[in-house]
Design a protein around this motif. Structure first.
Motif, short mmCIF file in Angstrom:
data_model
loop_
_atom_site.label_atom_id
_atom_site.label_comp_id
_atom_site.label_asym_id
_atom_site.label_seq_id
_atom_site.Cartn_x
_atom_site.Cartn_y
_atom_site.Cartn_z
N ARG A 129 -10.43 -1.37 0.91
CA ARG A 129 -11.64 -0.56 1.12
C ARG A 129 -12.91 -1.30 0.70
NH1 ARG A 129 -7.48 1.33 2.81
NH2 ARG A 129 -6.75 3.47 2.57
N GLN A 149 -10.29 -7.63 8.16
CA GLN A 149 -9.75 -6.33 8.55
C GLN A 149 -8.84 -5.76 7.47
OE1 GLN A 149 -10.43 -4.73 11.68
NE2 GLN A 149 -9.56 -2.99 10.58
N LEU A 150 -7.97 -6.60 6.91
CA LEU A 150 -7.07 -6.12 5.85
C LEU A 150 -7.87 -5.69 4.62
CD1 LEU A 150 -3.67 -6.95 4.75
CD2 LEU A 150 -5.39 -7.55 3.05
N ARG A 155 -10.78 -4.43 4.54
CA ARG A 155 -11.36 -3.10 4.83
C ARG A 155 -10.29 -2.02 4.78
NH1 ARG A 155 -14.42 -5.99 8.71
NH2 ARG A 155 -12.89 -5.51 10.32
N ASP A 156 -9.16 -2.27 5.43
CA ASP A 156 -8.15 -1.23 5.61
C ASP A 156 -7.38 -0.92 4.31
OD1 ASP A 156 -8.88 -1.18 8.24
OD2 ASP A 156 -7.14 -2.33 8.96
N VAL A 157 -7.06 -1.94 3.53
CA VAL A 157 -6.20 -1.75 2.35
C VAL A 157 -7.02 -1.64 1.07
CG1 VAL A 157 -4.35 -2.75 0.96
CG2 VAL A 157 -4.27 -2.92 3.46
N GLU A 187 0.87 -1.18 0.00
CA GLU A 187 0.00 0.00 0.00
C GLU A 187 0.90 1.22 0.00
OE1 GLU A 187 -3.98 1.70 2.25
OE2 GLU A 187 -2.51 0.61 3.44
#
Length: 253
Positions: free
Chosen positions: A233, A226-227, A229-231, A209
């Motif tokens: 989206r 979680q990844l 969502r975070d990376v 990222e």
């Protein structure tokens, strides 16, 4: 040992494209590079292939800094299949694949029976033997990609780097190609967008990222909700596939 990057950084002007990346590919295994568009995957592959010089950090091949290895020796060892490789020349398929033999010849070296056998095997491996006398401009995008992979295989490398090799392929040929890459006894590093395909075929994943490594490990360790969502989206549920046991991502509307 094989290709290893340590604290690799590469910039364009003041903009950092690859930012302190470290990774190591396991011999005979497939390492998947994941990340959103613009995360630095293609630039990292070109650094690993020795086509770009890093601003800092090192790429080593069997423990030797790639800068200390002659370009021809690197080309006999590492093959790169780029995402947008193309040619305006209307050459035949077999002639494109024959280019993979160039690193194995001296300037005055002649073509040999061994060269023909290697080219034949590469064409057969990607299912293009029956198209070898066809002209390049008549091929579909997917067929051209398979020819480029045959050209890379004709180099007889120990390590192959692939930048989105399934980009122009229909789903059948995507699966066939990834199965081919996973079955050959080469160390492979592949930039790939489809996360479910990465989970199915890759032994190890590295997620980028903004040019930095934000996760690394097995598909089970890396591909978490979680990844995603975070990376990436996206909202998704990750569960083991009942068919192959690897993580399977169910995207939520």
């Amino acid at each position: 040992m094989t290709i290893k990057a340590e604290n690799l950084t590469w910039k364009i002007g003041q903009k950092t494209i690859v930012d302190g990346v470290s990774l190591e590919a396991e011999p005979g295994k497939m390492l998947g590079l994941l990340g959103p568009n613009g995360s630095g995957k293609s630039s990292l592959l070109r650094l690993l292939a020795g086509l770009r010089k890093p601003n800092s950090g090192t790429v080593t091949l069997d423990g030797t800094n790639m800068r200390q290895i002659k370009r021809g020796a690197v080309a006999r060892r590492v093959a790169l299949v780029e995402q947008h490789a193309n040619t305006e020349s209307n050459v035949k398929v077999r002639d494109v694949v024959k280019l993979g033999r160039i690193p194995h010849h001296s300037p005055l070296g002649g073509w040999t029976r061994t060269d023909d056998e290697v080219v034949d095997a590469a064409l057969e491996r990607v299912g293009m033997s029956d198209r070898q006398q066809q002209y390049w401009q008549s091929l579909s995008g997917g067929e051209r990609q398979r020819v480029h992979i045959a050209r890379a295989l004709a180099q007889a490398p120990t390590d192959i780097l692939l930048d989105e090799p399934t980009n122009h392929l229909d789903i059948q040929h995507q699966i066939e190609l990834l199965r081919l890459i996973s079955d050959i006894s080469l160390t492979s590093i592949i930039a790939i967008h489809d996360l479910n395909h990465a989970a199915m075929f890759c032994d190890h994943l590295v997620v980028l990222e903004d040019g930095r490594v934000v996760a690394g490990g097995t598909p089970e360790q890396v591909l978490t909700e979680q990844l995603l969502r975070d990376v990436f989206r996206v909202a998704a549920r990750v569960e083991p596939s009942p068919h192959h046991g690897k993580p399977h991502i169910h995207y939520l509307r």
